[in-house]
Write an enzyme that holds these catalytic residues in place. Sequence first.
Site, PDB file in Angstrom:
ATOM      1  N   ASP A  45       0.741  -1.191   0.095  1.00  0.00           N
ATOM      2  CA  ASP A  45      -0.059  -0.098   0.028  1.00  0.00           C
ATOM      3  C   ASP A  45       0.805   1.410   0.068  1.00  0.00           C
ATOM      4  O   ASP A  45       0.356   2.267   0.652  1.00  0.00           O
ATOM      5  CB  ASP A  45      -0.846   0.008   1.088  1.00  0.00           C
ATOM      6  CG  ASP A  45      -1.949  -1.035   1.136  1.00  0.00           C
ATOM      7  OD1 ASP A  45      -2.049  -1.967   0.158  1.00  0.00           O
ATOM      8  OD2 ASP A  45      -3.088  -1.157   1.906  1.00  0.00           O
ATOM      9  N   LYS A  76      -6.402  -4.873  -3.369  1.00  0.00           N
ATOM     10  CA  LYS A  76      -6.976  -5.736  -2.290  1.00  0.00           C
ATOM     11  C   LYS A  76      -8.360  -4.685  -1.628  1.00  0.00           C
ATOM     12  O   LYS A  76      -8.059  -3.463  -1.812  1.00  0.00           O
ATOM     13  CB  LYS A  76      -5.965  -6.011  -1.327  1.00  0.00           C
ATOM     14  CG  LYS A  76      -5.269  -4.936  -0.425  1.00  0.00           C
ATOM     15  CD  LYS A  76      -4.334  -5.094   0.381  1.00  0.00           C
ATOM     16  CE  LYS A  76      -3.742  -4.048   1.369  1.00  0.00           C
ATOM     17  NZ  LYS A  76      -4.775  -3.145   1.572  1.00  0.00           N
ATOM     18  N   CYS A 132      -2.412  -2.839   7.312  1.00  0.00           N
ATOM     19  CA  CYS A 132      -2.233  -3.587   6.322  1.00  0.00           C
ATOM     20  C   CYS A 132      -1.220  -4.863   6.188  1.00  0.00           C
ATOM     21  O   CYS A 132      -1.351  -5.715   5.926  1.00  0.00           O
ATOM     22  CB  CYS A 132      -2.445  -2.860   4.796  1.00  0.00           C
ATOM     23  SG  CYS A 132      -4.154  -2.451   4.855  1.00  0.00           S
TER      24      CYS A 132
END
Length: 199
Positions: free
Chosen positions: A29, A112, A145
């Site tokens: 991310d 995701k 995450c």
Amino acid sequence: MARTVEIPDYEIQDDVVLDPERTALVVVDMQNDFVKEGGALVVPGAEATVPRIAELLELARSSGMRVVFTQDTHGDDDPEFRIWGEHVRRGTWGWEIVEELAPRPDELVIEKVRYDAFYGTHLDHQLRQWGVDTLVLCGTVANICVHYTAASAALRWYHVIIPHDAVSALHDFDLESSLRQTAFLFNGTITTVGALRAA
Ligand code: ZN
């Protein structure tokens, strides 16, 4: 009221040898919304990890390790917006991976929808196809995450390695508790970028 707690010791390994054939680098991310000024959910310290993650990419690419990027991806009225506000809406600048760490065309990008990069994606399938059993995880957010992906990987018996200078969080407490959980509960390895080398 804030309370003070002691962080239990966890080991920081100073020499970690990786088998490039069985290791994948997973960059979590590192998108404009989380990293760059003007982003929707900027994580302090994320930008400072960009050079460290660039070093990891150099190590992975030069030694032939697989490289995976995760990209948090939301559409209209995503339920996560109720928790975090709007962020990484597909197709926006904030959704894009920062240009310094741009994926190469042959590298896997996993879009995701939740914190865990295994949830609802083909990541596990792809890693098994490659014969990968070890993941080096970096990126942001360390306790969100990165953490839930580390947890999900560990539950599937991947060995998880986290260089602590290549992850970032909103608070030091969150970062430390996440690293401690990875070391203690997931039986993972906490290390630094400089300590990693390819066999
Ligand atoms: Zn999200």
